[in-house]
Write an enzyme that holds these catalytic residues in place. Structure first.
Site, PDB file in Angstrom:
ATOM      1  N   HIS A   1       0.819  -1.207   0.000  1.00  0.00           N
ATOM      2  CA  HIS A   1       0.000   0.000   0.000  1.00  0.00           C
ATOM      3  C   HIS A   1       0.855   1.259   0.000  1.00  0.00           C
ATOM      4  O   HIS A   1       0.421   2.292  -0.519  1.00  0.00           O
ATOM      5  CB  HIS A   1      -0.949  -0.014   1.199  1.00  0.00           C
ATOM      6  CG  HIS A   1      -2.192  -0.814   0.969  1.00  0.00           C
ATOM      7  ND1 HIS A   1      -3.458  -0.282   1.037  1.00  0.00           N
ATOM      8  CD2 HIS A   1      -2.360  -2.120   0.634  1.00  0.00           C
ATOM      9  CE1 HIS A   1      -4.350  -1.217   0.772  1.00  0.00           C
ATOM     10  NE2 HIS A   1      -3.707  -2.350   0.539  1.00  0.00           N
ATOM     11  N   ASP A   2       2.024   1.195   0.569  1.00  0.00           N
ATOM     12  CA  ASP A   2       2.931   2.340   0.505  1.00  0.00           C
ATOM     13  C   ASP A   2       3.401   2.562  -0.918  1.00  0.00           C
ATOM     14  O   ASP A   2       3.324   3.665  -1.454  1.00  0.00           O
ATOM     15  CB  ASP A   2       4.132   2.111   1.427  1.00  0.00           C
ATOM     16  CG  ASP A   2       5.080   3.302   1.453  1.00  0.00           C
ATOM     17  OD1 ASP A   2       4.582   4.447   1.500  1.00  0.00           O
ATOM     18  OD2 ASP A   2       6.298   3.097   1.427  1.00  0.00           O
TER      19      ASP A   2
ATOM     20  N   SER B   1       5.247   7.046   2.886  1.00  0.00           N
ATOM     21  CA  SER B   1       4.173   8.030   3.077  1.00  0.00           C
ATOM     22  C   SER B   1       2.945   7.419   3.744  1.00  0.00           C
ATOM     23  O   SER B   1       2.144   8.139   4.339  1.00  0.00           O
ATOM     24  CB  SER B   1       3.794   8.667   1.738  1.00  0.00           C
ATOM     25  OG  SER B   1       3.483   7.684   0.770  1.00  0.00           O
TER      26      SER B   1
ATOM     27  N   GLU C   1      -2.451   9.447   3.957  1.00  0.00           N
ATOM     28  CA  GLU C   1      -2.755   8.201   3.261  1.00  0.00           C
ATOM     29  C   GLU C   1      -3.357   7.136   4.172  1.00  0.00           C
ATOM     30  O   GLU C   1      -4.302   6.443   3.808  1.00  0.00           O
ATOM     31  CB  GLU C   1      -1.490   7.626   2.612  1.00  0.00           C
ATOM     32  CG  GLU C   1      -1.056   8.302   1.348  1.00  0.00           C
ATOM     33  CD  GLU C   1       0.229   7.699   0.806  1.00  0.00           C
ATOM     34  OE1 GLU C   1       0.444   6.477   0.979  1.00  0.00           O
ATOM     35  OE2 GLU C   1       1.029   8.444   0.231  1.00  0.00           O
TER      36      GLU C   1
ATOM     37  N   PRO D   1      -6.161  -1.497  -6.269  1.00  0.00           N
ATOM     38  CA  PRO D   1      -7.116  -2.359  -6.972  1.00  0.00           C
ATOM     39  C   PRO D   1      -8.200  -2.874  -6.044  1.00  0.00           C
ATOM     40  O   PRO D   1      -8.002  -2.952  -4.839  1.00  0.00           O
ATOM     41  CB  PRO D   1      -6.242  -3.501  -7.491  1.00  0.00           C
ATOM     42  CG  PRO D   1      -5.104  -3.540  -6.538  1.00  0.00           C
ATOM     43  CD  PRO D   1      -4.853  -2.129  -6.110  1.00  0.00           C
TER      44      PRO D   1
ATOM     45  N   ASP E   1      -5.654 -18.048   1.430  1.00  0.00           N
ATOM     46  CA  ASP E   1      -5.245 -19.416   1.113  1.00  0.00           C
ATOM     47  C   ASP E   1      -5.832 -20.338   2.166  1.00  0.00           C
ATOM     48  O   ASP E   1      -5.354 -20.386   3.299  1.00  0.00           O
ATOM     49  CB  ASP E   1      -3.715 -19.502   1.091  1.00  0.00           C
ATOM     50  CG  ASP E   1      -3.188 -20.918   0.862  1.00  0.00           C
ATOM     51  OD1 ASP E   1      -4.000 -21.860   0.826  1.00  0.00           O
ATOM     52  OD2 ASP E   1      -1.964 -21.065   0.743  1.00  0.00           O
TER      53      ASP E   1
END
EC number: 1.11.1.7
Length: 354
Positions: free
Chosen positions: A90-91, A100, A114, A190, A273
Site C-alpha cells: 500500500h505504501d 508516506s 494516506e 485495486p 489461502d
C-alpha cells in the site's frame, strides 16, 4: 492488542484434499484484501543510487537490527507478517515506496494522510508497530541515517522469508516522501472484484508485466480478508441471487457459515489461502485451479488465457514462483523512489514529517 479468537470450519474434499481448514478470526483490528497489485512507471536514473550495500559505511548492521524486531514480532504475533507485507504494498502503490503510508494525519487538517483513506483504514496495526519498533532499534545505533521507507522494505522481505517464502536482497537508499494525501489512494488501489482486463491495464500503466502481476498476487499465500470483500460471491454475484459458479461448493458452504448475506460480525475474516494460510508457498495457485480463490480478482487469474498459464506454472513449481516473486518485489520496491532533500526527508519518527 487482544489475542485473536480462532474458530475453524473443516470441509472434507475428494482424494485431492485431506481436509480444508477455513480459519476465521475475530479481532479488534482489520485487514485488507488486495495485497500486491500496483507500481508506478518511474524508472528514473535515481534508481542507480539505490543499492544493496547503501548503508555499508553509515549503518552496516541495519538489516540485523530490523531482523531482530521482525523475528521477535513474528514469534509473538504471526499476523505481523501479512500486515507488514500489505503495508509495504500500500505504501508503494501510492506516491511510490517512500514511507508516506506511515504519516499520521494532522489534527484539524482538511486533507487526511494516506493511512486514513477509507481503504487503508483496514491496514492492521501490527504492520505499523513493526516499522515503529524497527525504526527505534535502528535509531539507537544509527541516528538520522536510515529512512522509514527502507526499514519497511526490509521488514516486508523478512516476513516473506520467515513465513517460508524466498529470501531476496533489498536495495536501499530511499528517502522518505514529503507528500501523504488520502485523496490519492483510492485510484491507485485495486479492488477485490477487479477483472483481469482492469488489473492488466492498471499494472501496465505502472510499468509491471502480466508475470509481475500474477507473481505479486501470490502474496495472498498468507493474510486474510473481511467478508465484505467477497460476500457478493457467496449470495448474489451478478445480481441474479446466485453465488459465483467459480467458488467450490464446499468452500462456499464454509464461508457462508461465517459470512451471512446481511448483518453478521464485521470483524470476521477468512484466509486468502484456505489450505496453508500461515505458510508462504505456491498453494495459493493450486487453490485457484480448484475454484478456491477467496476474492473474485484472485479467481479471475485462472479464468483468463493471458494469466492462466502462469497460475499453472507457479502451482506446479515453487522455485519458479519464488524466483518470479522475488524479481517482482525488487521492481516494486523501486517505484517512485525519492532521493535527496529536494524530493524527500529522513524521518526519526516515521509518523511525522521531519
Amino acid at each position: 492488542m487482544p489475542v485473536p479468537k480462532y474458530s475453524t470450519a473443516c470441509s472434507f474434499f475428494s482424494s485431492q484434499f485431506t481436509c480444508l481448514f477455513v480459519f476465521f478470526i475475530i479481532v479488534a483490528g482489520t485487514t485488507t484484501p488486495c495485497l500486491a497489485k500496483i507500481i508506478t512507471n518511474n524508472t528514473t536514473r535515481r534508481h542507480r543510487q539505490v543499492s544493496v550495500d547503501y548503508y555499508a559505511r553509515t549503518c552496516p548492521n541495519v538489516e540485523q537490527l530490523v531482523g531482530s524486531v521482525t523475528n521477535q514480532q513474528f514469534k509473538e504475533s504471526p499476523v505481523s507478517g501479512p500486515a507488514t507485507i500489505n503495508l509495504f504494498f500500500h505504501d508503494c502503490f501510492v506516491e511510490g515506496c517512500d514511507g508516506s503510508i506511515l504519516i499520521a494525519s494532522k489534527q484539524g487538517s482538511k486533507e487526511l494522510a494516506e493511512k486514513d483513506a477509507e481503504v487503508n483504514r483496514e491496514l492492521r496495526v501490527e504492520g505499523f508497530e513493526t516499522v515503529m519498533k524497527a525504526k527505534e532499534a535502528v535509531e539507537r545505533k544509527c541516528p538520522g541515517v536510515v529512512s522509514c521507507a527502507d526499514i519497511l522494505a526490509i521488514a516486508a522481505r523478512d516476513y516473506v522469508h520467515l513465513a517460508g517464502g524466498p529470501y531476496y536482497q533489498v536495495k536501499k537508499g530511499r528517502w522518505d516522501g514529503r507528500i501523504s494525501m488520502a485523496s490519492r489512494v483510492e485510484p491507485n488501489i485495486p479492488h477485490a472484484n477487479y477483472t483481469v482486463d482492469q488489473l492488466i491495464k492498471l499494472f501496465n500503466s505502472k510499468g509491471l508485466t502480466i508475470q509481475d502481476m500474477v507473481a505479486l498476487s501470490g502474496a495472498h499465500s498468507i493474510g486474510f480478508a473481511h467478508c465484505k470483500h467477497f460476500v457478493k460471491r457467496l449470495y448474489n454475484y451478478k445480481g441474479n441471487g446466485q453465488p459465483d459458479p467459480n467458488v467450490d461448493p464446499k468452500l462456499l458452504n464454509a464461508l457462508r457459515m461465517y459470512c451471512p448475506n446481511y448483518g453478521g460480525n464485521l470483524d470476521i475474516v477468512a484466509p486468502f489461502d484456505a489450505t496453508t494460510p500461515f505458510v508462504f508457498d505456491q498453494a495459493y495457485y493450486g487453490n485457484l485451479q480448484k475454484k478456491m480463490g477467496l476474492l473474485a480478482s484472485d479467481q479471475a487469474l485462472v479464468l483468463d488465457p493471458r494469466t492462466k498459464p502462469l497460475v499453472q506454472e507457479f502451482a506446479n513449481d515453487k522455485n519458479k514462483f519464488f524466483q518470479a516473486f522475488a524479481a517482482a518485489m525488487d521492481r516494486l520496491s523501486l517505484v517512485g523512489v525519492k532521493r535527496g532533500k529536494k524530493h524527500g526527508e529522513k524521518r526519526r519518527d516515521c509518523s511525522m514529517h521531519a
